[in-house]
Design a protein around this motif. Structure first.
Motif, short mmCIF file in Angstrom:
data_model
loop_
_atom_site.label_atom_id
_atom_site.label_comp_id
_atom_site.label_asym_id
_atom_site.label_seq_id
_atom_site.Cartn_x
_atom_site.Cartn_y
_atom_site.Cartn_z
N GLU A 144 0.55 -0.94 0.39
CA GLU A 144 0.44 -0.03 -0.39
C GLU A 144 1.03 1.40 0.17
N LEU A 145 1.95 1.25 0.58
CA LEU A 145 2.76 2.83 1.06
C LEU A 145 3.84 2.37 -0.28
N PRO A 146 4.52 3.63 -0.32
CA PRO A 146 4.11 4.93 -0.21
C PRO A 146 2.96 5.29 -1.31
N HIS A 147 1.79 5.84 -0.89
CA HIS A 147 0.86 6.03 -1.79
C HIS A 147 0.68 6.57 -3.43
N PHE A 148 2.20 7.54 -3.46
CA PHE A 148 2.18 7.98 -4.43
C PHE A 148 3.46 7.47 -5.62
N ALA A 149 3.44 5.75 -4.87
CA ALA A 149 4.48 5.15 -5.59
C ALA A 149 3.53 3.21 -5.85
N GLY A 150 4.22 2.47 -6.58
CA GLY A 150 3.73 1.47 -7.62
C GLY A 150 3.51 1.58 -8.68
N ILE A 151 3.04 0.44 -8.95
CA ILE A 151 2.06 -0.13 -10.43
C ILE A 151 0.56 0.36 -9.92
N ASN A 152 0.01 0.70 -10.51
CA ASN A 152 -1.44 1.59 -10.12
C ASN A 152 -2.32 0.07 -10.94
N THR A 153 -2.56 -0.56 -9.91
CA THR A 153 -4.17 -1.47 -9.97
C THR A 153 -4.89 -1.09 -8.70
N PHE A 154 -6.07 -1.09 -8.92
CA PHE A 154 -6.59 -0.65 -8.46
C PHE A 154 -6.91 -1.03 -7.29
N MET A 155 -6.80 0.68 -6.16
CA MET A 155 -6.89 -0.60 -4.67
C MET A 155 -5.67 -1.09 -4.08
N LYS A 156 -4.33 -0.84 -5.42
CA LYS A 156 -3.03 -1.82 -5.33
C LYS A 156 -3.61 -3.35 -4.73
N ALA A 157 -4.43 -3.19 -5.77
CA ALA A 157 -5.47 -4.73 -5.34
C ALA A 157 -3.88 -5.85 -6.20
N PRO A 158 -4.10 -7.24 -5.68
CA PRO A 158 -3.72 -8.46 -7.17
C PRO A 158 -4.03 -7.50 -7.97
N TYR A 159 -3.11 -7.69 -9.08
CA TYR A 159 -3.28 -8.14 -10.57
C TYR A 159 -3.14 -9.55 -10.70
N VAL A 160 -4.37 -9.98 -11.18
CA VAL A 160 -4.65 -11.42 -11.91
C VAL A 160 -4.50 -11.58 -13.01
N GLU A 161 -3.38 -11.53 -13.84
CA GLU A 161 -3.03 -11.99 -14.87
C GLU A 161 -3.70 -13.27 -15.83
N ASP A 162 -4.05 -14.15 -14.92
CA ASP A 162 -4.41 -14.94 -15.23
C ASP A 162 -5.91 -15.54 -14.68
N VAL A 163 -6.69 -14.78 -16.10
CA VAL A 163 -8.50 -15.02 -15.53
C VAL A 163 -8.99 -16.04 -15.11
N ARG A 164 -8.35 -17.30 -15.82
CA ARG A 164 -9.11 -18.39 -14.67
C ARG A 164 -8.95 -18.39 -13.24
N GLU A 165 -7.98 -17.26 -12.56
CA GLU A 165 -8.47 -17.49 -10.67
C GLU A 165 -8.93 -16.60 -10.48
N VAL A 166 -9.99 -15.61 -11.16
CA VAL A 166 -10.71 -14.48 -10.60
C VAL A 166 -11.61 -15.25 -9.33
N GLY A 167 -11.71 -16.45 -9.69
CA GLY A 167 -12.72 -17.04 -9.03
C GLY A 167 -12.76 -17.28 -7.47
#
Length: 407
Positions: A85-108
């Motif tokens: 989460e921190l710092p708020h101005f850093a990081g790769i932007n996903t929504f709310m810094k939630a995990p990016y699920v590249e394999d969409v078969r895992e969204v469940g």
């Protein structure tokens, strides 16, 4: 009689000139530190009941994969590379810094899934909503997952992922619609709660179509907007003025369960009004909200949307909010909801449970200081917060009774 009047007048003047001592007035007020009397103090007390286990795990993982911080750093929870989460101005932007699920078969594996729909092919005036998902994700880095008044922590009390963006086709509405329906149907079929970041409002048809394709149950719609969006066509196509004509043609989405809140102003085409009458949709203007009150309008809206239905979907158009607060949109219309009214409405609707939601018509090129994107973000997280705090997130899963079939 005259002397009594003079005495009364003199008494009033004395009260103005010599008011009651402040200490005496304060004795009539409740103590601000009494948990029984102020919501502010109750919220402070409630925070002690929220766990920190997921936060602690995130910190631990950040140190493992982000390298322990330099020896001069006193706070030993800070890694060398930002990995949380921190710092708020850093990081790769996903929504709310939630995990990016590249394999969409895992969204469940997650309670809720964010789907970006970068599309503005349905715009009839100012475009730019293809950048909406980027704008909302970018400003979402500002927020923590904890809300003080609600007394909830989304990180601790639910699981959220970001599946990235749908591959839309800029010059083709119908192909983009199929792509959008495909994406929403896939996520909905997994049982994960779909959160769609638009995109112009033409996506309101394919999003509902995707959801409706994986259930035999009936779905109601609460549509918050300044515009009716129920023409059959506009400029000879299914533009952002048309989604609810086509959504309510779906066999399990009836027009009598479509509730439209905030409609009005100088941008409701007469071509749409006839369809509203013919289909007997439920329409609430800003005057209705003024006269009836938000609680009553929400109660009536929920009653109609849920009538004979097994689930309700919410489509929130950011232009439903007073134009001064949301300049970054394609069809701004003064006289809409104030931000607090919008959040009140969202909370009242979401606490009864939803099967999915979308936020549309955010156009960052016309925004100022990200305030429109920020408002859109707040609509989403308040929706999640209301469902979590009332135990409704995931209650829609029972309606998913058909397999995902690609469009």
């Amino acid at each position: 009689s005259m002397s009594l009047k003079l005495l009364h007048s003199t008494s009033l003047r004395r009260r103005v000139l010599y008011p009651v001592p402040l200490q005496q007035l304060r004795n009539h007020h409740p103590s601000p530190f009494d948990p029984q009397t102020t919501k502010g103090w109750k919220a402070a007390v409630k925070e002690t009941n929220i766990p920190t286990s997921k936060h602690d795990a995130e910190v631990k993982r950040g140190l493992e994969i982000g390298l322990q911080g330099a020896s001069s750093i006193n706070d030993k929870t800070i890694p060398t590379f930002s990995r949380g989460e921190l710092p708020h101005f850093a990081g790769i932007n996903t929504f709310m810094k939630a995990p990016y699920v590249e394999d969409v078969r895992e969204v469940g594996d997650y309670d809720a899934t964010v789907i970006g729909v970068p599309f503005d092919g349905g715009c009839t005036y100012r475009s730019g909503t293809r950048f909406g998902p980027q704008g909302i994700r970018r400003i979402s880095a500002l927020y923590t997952p904890y809300n003080y008044e609600m007394g909830i922590d989304l990180r601790e009390q639910m699981s959220l992922c970001d599946a990235g963006d749908v591959f839309t086709i800029p010059a083709n509405l119908e192909k983009s619609f199929d792509q959008i329906s495909n994406a929403v149907a896939h996520v909905a079929a997994s049982g994960s709660f779909p959160i769609i970041l638009g995109g112009d409002h033409s996506i309101g048809f394919p999003t509902v179509r995707g959801l409706a394709s994986v259930t035999s149950k009936r779905i109601g719609i609460i549509h918050v907007d300044r515009h009716a969006d129920i023409q059959e066509t506009d400029l000879d196509e299914r533009m952002h003025t048309t989604p609810y004509f086509h959504a309510t043609n779906l066999p399990n989405v009836r027009p009598e369960n479509l509730v439209q809140i905030g409609i009005g102003g100088w941008q409701v085409p007469r071509a749409a009004v006839g369809n509203m009458r013919d289909r007997k949709t439920n329409i609430f203007t800003m005057d209705d909200i003024e006269e009836l009150g938000m609680e009553k309008v929400a109660e009536m809206a929920l009653e109609r949307a849920w009538d004979g239905c097994d689930a309700v979907y919410m489509s929130y158009d950011i232009d439903s909010i007073e134009a001064a607060f949301v300049p970054g949109t394609g069809w701004p219309e003064p006289g809409g909801l104030l931000p607090r009214e919008a959040l009140k409405l969202v909370g009242l609707v979401a606490k009864e449970g939803l099967c999915g939601m979308e936020i549309v018509e955010v156009s960052p090129p016309y925004d100022h200081a990200d305030i429109t994107s920020l408002m859109a973000l707040r609509i989403v997280v308040d929706t999640l917060g209301a469902m979590v705090s009332h135990g409704k997130l995931g209650n829609h899963k029972h309606i998913i009774d058909k397999p995902f079939v690609p469009f």
